[in-house]
Motif scaffolding. Sequence first.
Motif, PDB file in Angstrom:
ATOM      1  N   ASP A  63       0.830  -1.206   0.000  1.00  0.00           N
ATOM      2  CA  ASP A  63       0.000   0.000   0.000  1.00  0.00           C
ATOM      3  C   ASP A  63       0.866   1.259   0.000  1.00  0.00           C
ATOM      4  O   ASP A  63       1.435   1.645   1.014  1.00  0.00           O
ATOM      5  CB  ASP A  63      -0.907  -0.030   1.237  1.00  0.00           C
ATOM      6  CG  ASP A  63      -1.792   1.198   1.326  1.00  0.00           C
ATOM      7  OD1 ASP A  63      -1.806   1.998   0.359  1.00  0.00           O
ATOM      8  OD2 ASP A  63      -2.470   1.356   2.356  1.00  0.00           O
ATOM      9  N   THR A  64       0.968   1.901  -1.159  1.00  0.00           N
ATOM     10  CA  THR A  64       1.830   3.082  -1.270  1.00  0.00           C
ATOM     11  C   THR A  64       1.207   4.312  -0.609  1.00  0.00           C
ATOM     12  O   THR A  64       1.877   5.327  -0.445  1.00  0.00           O
ATOM     13  CB  THR A  64       2.110   3.424  -2.751  1.00  0.00           C
ATOM     14  OG1 THR A  64       0.869   3.566  -3.429  1.00  0.00           O
ATOM     15  CG2 THR A  64       2.939   2.336  -3.412  1.00  0.00           C
ATOM     16  N   THR A  65      -0.061   4.228  -0.216  1.00  0.00           N
ATOM     17  CA  THR A  65      -0.707   5.371   0.436  1.00  0.00           C
ATOM     18  C   THR A  65      -0.646   5.275   1.959  1.00  0.00           C
ATOM     19  O   THR A  65      -1.095   6.175   2.662  1.00  0.00           O
ATOM     20  CB  THR A  65      -2.189   5.491   0.008  1.00  0.00           C
ATOM     21  OG1 THR A  65      -2.899   4.344   0.474  1.00  0.00           O
ATOM     22  CG2 THR A  65      -2.314   5.580  -1.494  1.00  0.00           C
ATOM     23  N   HIS A  66      -0.094   4.168   2.457  1.00  0.00           N
ATOM     24  CA  HIS A  66       0.057   4.011   3.907  1.00  0.00           C
ATOM     25  C   HIS A  66       0.933   5.144   4.432  1.00  0.00           C
ATOM     26  O   HIS A  66       1.957   5.476   3.830  1.00  0.00           O
ATOM     27  CB  HIS A  66       0.714   2.651   4.193  1.00  0.00           C
ATOM     28  CG  HIS A  66       0.752   2.284   5.648  1.00  0.00           C
ATOM     29  ND1 HIS A  66       1.664   2.837   6.520  1.00  0.00           N
ATOM     30  CD2 HIS A  66      -0.002   1.431   6.378  1.00  0.00           C
ATOM     31  CE1 HIS A  66       1.460   2.325   7.732  1.00  0.00           C
ATOM     32  NE2 HIS A  66       0.457   1.465   7.669  1.00  0.00           N
ATOM     33  N   PRO A  67       0.540   5.750   5.579  1.00  0.00           N
ATOM     34  CA  PRO A  67       1.313   6.902   6.091  1.00  0.00           C
ATOM     35  C   PRO A  67       2.782   6.575   6.403  1.00  0.00           C
ATOM     36  O   PRO A  67       3.613   7.475   6.406  1.00  0.00           O
ATOM     37  CB  PRO A  67       0.553   7.312   7.356  1.00  0.00           C
ATOM     38  CG  PRO A  67      -0.412   6.208   7.636  1.00  0.00           C
ATOM     39  CD  PRO A  67      -0.661   5.485   6.361  1.00  0.00           C
ATOM     40  N   GLN A  68       3.082   5.309   6.631  1.00  0.00           N
ATOM     41  CA  GLN A  68       4.479   4.950   6.908  1.00  0.00           C
ATOM     42  C   GLN A  68       5.060   4.089   5.780  1.00  0.00           C
ATOM     43  O   GLN A  68       5.911   3.238   6.014  1.00  0.00           O
ATOM     44  CB  GLN A  68       4.564   4.222   8.245  1.00  0.00           C
ATOM     45  CG  GLN A  68       4.368   5.167   9.426  1.00  0.00           C
ATOM     46  CD  GLN A  68       4.290   4.418  10.740  1.00  0.00           C
ATOM     47  OE1 GLN A  68       3.342   3.697  11.001  1.00  0.00           O
ATOM     48  NE2 GLN A  68       5.306   4.578  11.558  1.00  0.00           N
ATOM     49  N   SER A  69       4.613   4.360   4.577  1.00  0.00           N
ATOM     50  CA  SER A  69       5.032   3.519   3.447  1.00  0.00           C
ATOM     51  C   SER A  69       6.520   3.639   3.127  1.00  0.00           C
ATOM     52  O   SER A  69       7.067   2.806   2.423  1.00  0.00           O
ATOM     53  CB  SER A  69       4.203   3.849   2.205  1.00  0.00           C
ATOM     54  OG  SER A  69       4.402   5.202   1.863  1.00  0.00           O
TER      55      SER A  69
END
Length: 82
Positions: A63-69
Amino acid sequence: MKSLIDTLSSIAREEHASKIISLTVKLGALSHISPDHFREHFIHASRGTVAEGARLTIEVMTDTTHPQSQDVLLENIEIMNS
Ligand SMILES: [Zn+2]
């Protein structure tokens, strides 16, 4: 990698652990490191620390939109008490 080893070392200290038995990390989708490369770095960086020889499980997040990506997340840790 140093910050991960530092984190593991301070957890071990707080828990009076002599050894890290195993850990699971999650590689962020944008962390730009492959599992194999991460493992190599971990083995190297953990030498002489409480994390030396720890069983390492690596999960790759997509998930590239995860805040800790961009980060490497410490997901789980098993310690041996001294
Ligand atoms: Zn490298």
